[in-house]
Design a protein around this motif. Structure first.
Motif, PDB file in Angstrom:
ATOM      1  N   GLN A  66      40.867  10.884 -38.772  1.00 26.74           N
ATOM      2  CA  GLN A  66      39.362  10.931 -39.591  1.00 26.74           C
ATOM      3  C   GLN A  66      38.781  12.221 -39.256  1.00 26.74           C
ATOM      4  O   GLN A  66      38.671  12.525 -37.798  1.00 26.74           O
ATOM      5  N   VAL A  67      38.380  12.705 -40.017  1.00 20.52           N
ATOM      6  CA  VAL A  67      37.608  14.156 -40.086  1.00 20.52           C
ATOM      7  C   VAL A  67      36.485  14.135 -40.267  1.00 20.52           C
ATOM      8  O   VAL A  67      35.990  13.645 -41.101  1.00 20.52           O
ATOM      9  N   ASN A  68      35.718  14.829 -39.400  1.00 19.39           N
ATOM     10  CA  ASN A  68      34.282  14.749 -39.255  1.00 19.39           C
ATOM     11  C   ASN A  68      33.737  15.517 -40.905  1.00 19.39           C
ATOM     12  O   ASN A  68      34.385  16.695 -40.959  1.00 19.39           O
ATOM     13  N   ASP A  69      32.734  15.023 -41.559  1.00 23.18           N
ATOM     14  CA  ASP A  69      32.473  15.565 -42.521  1.00 23.18           C
ATOM     15  C   ASP A  69      31.728  16.931 -42.571  1.00 23.18           C
ATOM     16  O   ASP A  69      32.191  17.911 -43.267  1.00 23.18           O
ATOM     17  N   LYS A  70      31.195  17.561 -41.615  1.00 22.07           N
ATOM     18  CA  LYS A  70      30.878  18.787 -41.266  1.00 22.07           C
ATOM     19  C   LYS A  70      32.129  19.596 -40.870  1.00 22.07           C
ATOM     20  O   LYS A  70      31.808  20.982 -41.207  1.00 22.07           O
ATOM     21  N   LEU A  71      33.014  19.243 -40.526  1.00 22.34           N
ATOM     22  CA  LEU A  71      34.169  20.239 -40.244  1.00 22.34           C
ATOM     23  C   LEU A  71      35.238  20.082 -41.196  1.00 22.34           C
ATOM     24  O   LEU A  71      36.452  20.598 -41.256  1.00 22.34           O
ATOM     25  N   ARG A  72      35.055  19.453 -42.526  1.00 19.51           N
ATOM     26  CA  ARG A  72      36.107  19.169 -43.379  1.00 19.51           C
ATOM     27  C   ARG A  72      36.622  20.670 -44.092  1.00 19.51           C
ATOM     28  O   ARG A  72      37.660  20.734 -44.730  1.00 19.51           O
TER      29      ARG A  72
END
Length: 70
Positions: free
Chosen positions: A59-65
């Motif tokens: 699961q990747v944070n949207d801000k770090l995608r």
């Protein structure tokens, strides 16, 4: 709810039925906090939403995608 999600992912109707029986048993023992159909639907929807945001199972944070796109 996890076993219901897994059964749904694998299209395992036998496991889905078994899970529904277990939920019914839980609801009989705990009438003040039953697991309702709406709760199952909400859980499945949330799991689908999170699964769609996974990158290779993580699961990747949207801000770090953006870091993964480079």
């Amino acid at each position: 709810m996890t076993s219901y999600w897994l059964a749904l992912q694998q299209s395992d109707t036998a496991l889905m039925l078994e899970t529904q029986k277990n939920i019914a048993r839980f609801n009989r023992k705990n009438p003040r906090i039953p697991i309702k159909t709406a709760d199952l639907r909400r859980s499945v929807k949330a799991r689908q939403r999170y699964a769609s945001k996974n990158e290779r199972g993580i699961q990747v944070n949207d801000k770090l995608r953006y870091l993964n796109e480079a």
